[in-house]
Motif scaffolding. Structure first.
Motif, PDB file in Angstrom:
ATOM      1  N   ALA A  80     -62.932 -26.132  32.505  1.00  0.00           N
ATOM      2  CA  ALA A  80     -61.704 -26.990  33.050  1.00  0.00           C
ATOM      3  C   ALA A  80     -60.733 -25.949  34.193  1.00  0.00           C
ATOM      4  O   ALA A  80     -60.840 -25.299  33.235  1.00  0.00           O
ATOM      5  CB  ALA A  80     -61.302 -27.286  31.045  1.00  0.00           C
ATOM      6  N   PRO A  81     -60.536 -27.573  34.384  1.00  0.00           N
ATOM      7  CA  PRO A  81     -59.569 -26.657  35.821  1.00  0.00           C
ATOM      8  C   PRO A  81     -58.276 -26.187  34.994  1.00  0.00           C
ATOM      9  O   PRO A  81     -58.035 -27.242  34.008  1.00  0.00           O
ATOM     10  CB  PRO A  81     -59.807 -27.288  36.528  1.00  0.00           C
ATOM     11  CG  PRO A  81     -60.398 -29.106  36.194  1.00  0.00           C
ATOM     12  CD  PRO A  81     -61.256 -28.753  34.792  1.00  0.00           C
ATOM     13  N   ALA A  82     -57.363 -25.942  35.102  1.00  0.00           N
ATOM     14  CA  ALA A  82     -56.232 -25.350  35.392  1.00  0.00           C
ATOM     15  C   ALA A  82     -55.281 -26.407  35.178  1.00  0.00           C
ATOM     16  O   ALA A  82     -55.496 -27.123  36.204  1.00  0.00           O
ATOM     17  CB  ALA A  82     -55.167 -24.223  35.731  1.00  0.00           C
ATOM     18  N   PRO A  83     -54.074 -26.708  34.239  1.00  0.00           N
ATOM     19  CA  PRO A  83     -53.593 -27.734  34.203  1.00  0.00           C
ATOM     20  C   PRO A  83     -52.914 -28.021  35.593  1.00  0.00           C
ATOM     21  O   PRO A  83     -52.221 -26.912  35.382  1.00  0.00           O
ATOM     22  CB  PRO A  83     -52.747 -27.847  32.732  1.00  0.00           C
ATOM     23  CG  PRO A  83     -52.696 -26.271  32.148  1.00  0.00           C
ATOM     24  CD  PRO A  83     -54.205 -25.790  32.502  1.00  0.00           C
ATOM     25  N   TYR A  84     -52.435 -28.915  35.847  1.00  0.00           N
ATOM     26  CA  TYR A  84     -51.000 -28.698  37.047  1.00  0.00           C
ATOM     27  C   TYR A  84     -49.654 -28.766  36.285  1.00  0.00           C
ATOM     28  O   TYR A  84     -49.200 -29.314  35.328  1.00  0.00           O
ATOM     29  CB  TYR A  84     -51.074 -30.302  37.821  1.00  0.00           C
ATOM     30  CG  TYR A  84     -52.202 -31.069  38.129  1.00  0.00           C
ATOM     31  CD1 TYR A  84     -52.219 -29.800  39.649  1.00  0.00           C
ATOM     32  CD2 TYR A  84     -53.550 -31.875  38.255  1.00  0.00           C
ATOM     33  CE1 TYR A  84     -53.683 -29.886  40.394  1.00  0.00           C
ATOM     34  CE2 TYR A  84     -54.712 -31.084  38.636  1.00  0.00           C
ATOM     35  CZ  TYR A  84     -54.910 -30.643  39.844  1.00  0.00           C
ATOM     36  OH  TYR A  84     -55.764 -30.559  40.978  1.00  0.00           O
ATOM     37  N   PRO A  85     -49.075 -28.181  37.290  1.00  0.00           N
ATOM     38  CA  PRO A  85     -47.740 -27.942  36.647  1.00  0.00           C
ATOM     39  C   PRO A  85     -46.846 -29.145  35.842  1.00  0.00           C
ATOM     40  O   PRO A  85     -47.156 -30.200  36.814  1.00  0.00           O
ATOM     41  CB  PRO A  85     -46.675 -26.730  37.881  1.00  0.00           C
ATOM     42  CG  PRO A  85     -48.095 -27.225  38.921  1.00  0.00           C
ATOM     43  CD  PRO A  85     -49.447 -27.419  38.317  1.00  0.00           C
ATOM     44  N   PRO A  86     -45.750 -29.538  34.970  1.00  0.00           N
ATOM     45  CA  PRO A  86     -45.394 -30.960  35.540  1.00  0.00           C
ATOM     46  C   PRO A  86     -44.438 -30.675  36.642  1.00  0.00           C
ATOM     47  O   PRO A  86     -43.890 -30.183  37.158  1.00  0.00           O
ATOM     48  CB  PRO A  86     -44.505 -30.478  34.389  1.00  0.00           C
ATOM     49  CG  PRO A  86     -44.395 -29.150  33.758  1.00  0.00           C
ATOM     50  CD  PRO A  86     -45.729 -28.112  34.502  1.00  0.00           C
ATOM     51  N   PRO A  87     -43.903 -32.591  36.936  1.00  0.00           N
ATOM     52  CA  PRO A  87     -43.324 -32.480  38.172  1.00  0.00           C
ATOM     53  C   PRO A  87     -42.198 -32.031  37.884  1.00  0.00           C
ATOM     54  O   PRO A  87     -41.820 -31.840  36.705  1.00  0.00           O
ATOM     55  CB  PRO A  87     -43.402 -33.812  37.951  1.00  0.00           C
ATOM     56  CG  PRO A  87     -44.516 -35.065  37.447  1.00  0.00           C
ATOM     57  CD  PRO A  87     -44.532 -33.448  36.847  1.00  0.00           C
ATOM     58  N   GLY A  88     -41.346 -31.729  38.812  1.00  0.00           N
ATOM     59  CA  GLY A  88     -40.430 -30.864  39.167  1.00  0.00           C
ATOM     60  C   GLY A  88     -40.366 -29.372  39.168  1.00  0.00           C
ATOM     61  O   GLY A  88     -39.217 -28.941  38.747  1.00  0.00           O
ATOM     62  N   THR A  89     -40.881 -28.516  38.705  1.00  0.00           N
ATOM     63  CA  THR A  89     -41.341 -27.126  38.445  1.00  0.00           C
ATOM     64  C   THR A  89     -41.538 -26.483  39.527  1.00  0.00           C
ATOM     65  O   THR A  89     -42.083 -26.731  40.548  1.00  0.00           O
ATOM     66  CB  THR A  89     -42.123 -26.680  37.559  1.00  0.00           C
ATOM     67  OG1 THR A  89     -42.240 -27.809  36.498  1.00  0.00           O
ATOM     68  CG2 THR A  89     -42.684 -25.351  36.958  1.00  0.00           C
TER      69      THR A  89
END
Length: 100
Positions: A80-89
């Motif tokens: 599975a691809p690495a999760p995207y960082p949450p917005p604003g990080t």
């Protein structure tokens, strides 16, 4: 197809009744029974040829190979691809330097 004793008895009674009334029917039945006895086969047996058996065997082998291929490929699924960082990080907070 196997018949029960009751069904065999009923068919024998019907046959005897027809034999008594119709001599031509009796001759046909006797000839059919004699031909089956000579061939030593069942009267309504299904006969399959070499070509039909070969086709069925090849189909079974192909379906088995396809099933094995699906199972083997499903076991090697991509990670599975690495999760995207949450917005604003910020990227610095994630330990990554900005590109460029």
């Amino acid at each position: 197809m196997n018949l029960s004793d009751r069904e065999r008895r009923m068919l024998a009674e019907i046959e005897q009744g027809l034999r008594g009334r119709d001599r031509l029917f009796a001759c046909r039945i006797d000839a059919l029974n004699a031909a089956c006895a000579r061939r030593r086969t069942q009267r309504f047996a299904c006969h399959t040829g070499r070509r039909e058996l070969t086709c069925v065997l090849l189909l079974v082998i192909a379906m088995t190979a396809l099933s094995m291929l699906v199972v083997l490929l499903a076991g090697h699924a991509r990670p599975a691809p690495a999760p995207y960082p949450p917005p604003g990080t910020a990227l610095e907070e994630l330990g990554r330097a900005p590109a460029g």
